[in-house]
Write an enzyme that holds these catalytic residues in place. Structure first.
Site, mmCIF file in Angstrom:
data_model
loop_
_atom_site.group_PDB
_atom_site.id
_atom_site.type_symbol
_atom_site.label_atom_id
_atom_site.label_comp_id
_atom_site.label_asym_id
_atom_site.label_seq_id
_atom_site.Cartn_x
_atom_site.Cartn_y
_atom_site.Cartn_z
ATOM 1 C CE LYS A 159 -19.754 -10.301 8.250
ATOM 2 N NZ LYS A 159 -20.707 -10.154 9.381
HETATM 3 C C1 PLP Z 1 -21.919 -9.560 9.199
HETATM 4 C C2 PLP Z 1 -22.929 -9.834 10.228
HETATM 5 C C3 PLP Z 1 -24.302 -9.680 9.966
HETATM 6 C C4 PLP Z 1 -24.821 -9.159 8.646
HETATM 7 O O1 PLP Z 1 -24.627 -10.088 7.604
HETATM 8 P P1 PLP Z 1 -24.702 -9.614 6.080
HETATM 9 O O2 PLP Z 1 -24.285 -10.794 5.291
HETATM 10 O O3 PLP Z 1 -23.736 -8.467 5.961
HETATM 11 O O4 PLP Z 1 -26.094 -9.174 5.814
HETATM 12 C C5 PLP Z 1 -25.191 -10.033 10.961
HETATM 13 N N1 PLP Z 1 -24.781 -10.474 12.171
HETATM 14 C C6 PLP Z 1 -23.458 -10.620 12.448
HETATM 15 C C7 PLP Z 1 -23.073 -11.097 13.802
HETATM 16 C C8 PLP Z 1 -22.495 -10.310 11.494
HETATM 17 O O5 PLP Z 1 -21.202 -10.471 11.792
#
Ligand code: PLP
Length: 494
Positions: free
Chosen positions: A112
């Protein structure tokens, strides 16, 4: 480029600035570009020669046309500089037959960061350009975030100290890992606040959505020049930096003429894989998009049956950032395939009954580009161990769900395309379950990090090892019903 809401049949148009600043459309729908974006072959080729920041600026400029090229380039260069991403934001690592795109090289050790290091910069620019920073009538954006663990810290890091903004993060008290909690509770900055909620992630997300729809809250904030916004992956400003790394990966993959690569994405809120879909539709040479879920396999069932049914037991798994029953970004895919009227109906049904079913043509449309698999806890753990033993490559619990799905897909389809797997978190962020998967005895949190480091001889990311000595700043835990009050309290604090 203008944007429209996924639920608006009249397709009222919004500018990039409105989209970034408001996060969600007035009717509760999500903003989407009103027309398709496309990269020519020459434009794709040109990406190969560019740095990551230049690639990102080139991709983003196709969608967010209200910013000048110079502004985007500057913002990307700052966001993706070496002190934030020592190893570039999306390096590719080959392990066995798979190529892992490591998206966790940023300050909070999860993917993110790639979006949330950039998005606050775009946000601040949009505040300026729309007159919200003018000295005689300055506004404050109050960013509300519901987090399943990783978003919260990444958003806090991104918005900490950004002028004209305050950020309040709600996390499920027992739904995040020790390290994730420590990361959030120790966040620095005067404009930040973190609050635990007695409930799961969906309670947090529903609570935040309810506050956005509450006219009384809006009126009270209005009086003080404060408005609500979102940094969740429903904000288009989160999605578009993610589209960029799929283009970047394709540029680095050395695909031959006419070749594509399949992509597996460990999914929760459906933002990351939607970005892959957008990249594919815009001309990136991507093949099948494999949606990987953990035991909370609403999405797997949806792709297989066309029925999205949240009326089921919720499991807390070793991949907590994917413990989600309502995948918000799916709404954008539905809008693309079914249009605004049906999307509004689906979302109404989801809210009132907890379930909706798409038409057969829509289901067929989904399956053209997507396929879906899930891994249970045992399969996830075995994948971590096997991957490490066979290739020496260490993956976290989320990435392992992806790796399992990728293997299953390859076995079933005998696909000859190369496989790109989104590696979404550092294994050291989820050290305790990763240790257990490897059969290494360990405790929780920092002890597990040290054990994992000793066993694998891999370094702990500095941003994670540093945490141990940092002091908690936030202590509050509330019930979901009090989230609106808490929001007002923080909004009016100085
Ligand atoms: C947020 C997250 C996900 C899921 O991603 P989305 O975009 O919500 O589908 C998967 N793995 C990790 C480590 C995350 O932080």
């Amino acid at each position: 480029m203008k944007f429209v809401s996924t639920r608006d049949k009249d397709a009222k148009k919004y500018s990039s600035h409105e989209v970034i600043i408001n996060g969600i459309a007035p009717d509760g729908g999500l903003f989407c570009p009103e027309s398709a974006v496309f990269f020519t072959k020459d434009e794709l080729l040109a990406l190969k020669e560019k740095s990551y920041a230049e690639r990102a600026a080139a991709v983003i400029s196709k969608y967010l046309t209200d910013y000048t090229e110079g502004e985007l380039k500057y913002a990307c260069e700052k966001a993706y500089s070496e002190n934030k991403f020592p190893e570039t934001p999306a390096p590719l690592k080959k392990a066995g037959d798979n190529v892992y795109m490591e998206l966790f090289r940023g300050p909070t050790a999860a993917f993110k960061d790639v979006a949330l290091q950039l998005m606050p910069r775009l946000f601040a620019l949009s505040m300026e350009k729309t007159g919200k920073m003018s000295p005689n009538n300055p506004k404050t954006a109050l960013i509300l975030v519901a987090t399943s663990g990783d978003t919260g810290k990444a958003a806090l890091e991104g918005f900490s100290g950004v002028p004209g903004t305050k950020i309040l993060v709600f996390y499920p008290e027992d739904g995040v890992s020790d390290i994730q909690k420590k990361q959030m509770l120790t966040q620095k900055g005067e404009n930040v606040c973190v609050c635990g909620v007695k409930g799961n992630f969906d309670d947090c997300q529903t609570g935040v959505k309810t506050i956005f729809r509450n006219p009384a809250v809006k009126a009270r904030l209005d009086e003080k020049g404060i408005f609500l916004s979102s940094a969740n992956s429903i904000n288009f400003g989160r999605l578009v930096p993610q589209v960029a790394y799929y283009f970047s990966a394709c540029a680095d993959m050395d695909l031959g003429e006419g070749q594509v690569c399949d992509v597996t994405v460990p999914s929760g809120n459906f933002g990351n894989i939607l970005a892959a879909y957008m990249a594919k539709k815009a001309g990136a040479p991507l093949g099948k998009l494999i949606c990987a879920s953990n035991r909370n396999k609403v999405l797997t069932d949806f792709f297989n049956t066309g029925v999205y049914d949240t009326r089921r037991e919720f499991f807390a798994t070793a991949s907590p950032s994917m413990d989600i029953l309502v995948s918000s970004n799916l709404e954008r895919l539905l809008w693309l395939l079914a249009g605004p009227e049906k999307t509004a109906d689906y979302m109404d049904a989801l809210r009132s009954k907890g379930v909706f079913a798409v038409d057969t043509e829509v289901a067929a449309g989904m399956r053209e580009d997507f396929t879906a698999y899930f891994a249970n806890e045992k399969e996830c753990f075995e994948t971590i161990r096997r991957t490490f033993e066979e290739t020496g490559y260490l993956i976290d619990t989320h990435t392992a769900v992806g790796a399992f799905a990728a293997e299953k897909y390859k076995k079933e389809t005998l696909s000859a395309s190369s496989m790109l797997i989104a590696a979404t978190a550092s294994p050291f962020k989820f050290a305790s379950p990763v240790c257990r998967a490897l059969g290494v005895s360990c405790g929780e949190g920092f002890e597990a990090q040290e054990r994992l480091c000793a066993y694998t001889r891999l370094p702990v990311p500095a941003s994670l090892s540093r945490l141990k000595n940092e002091k908690d700043r936030f202590y509050k835990v509330i019930s979901p019903a009090n989230m609106a009050d808490e929001t007002l309290k923080f909004a009016f604090s100085v």
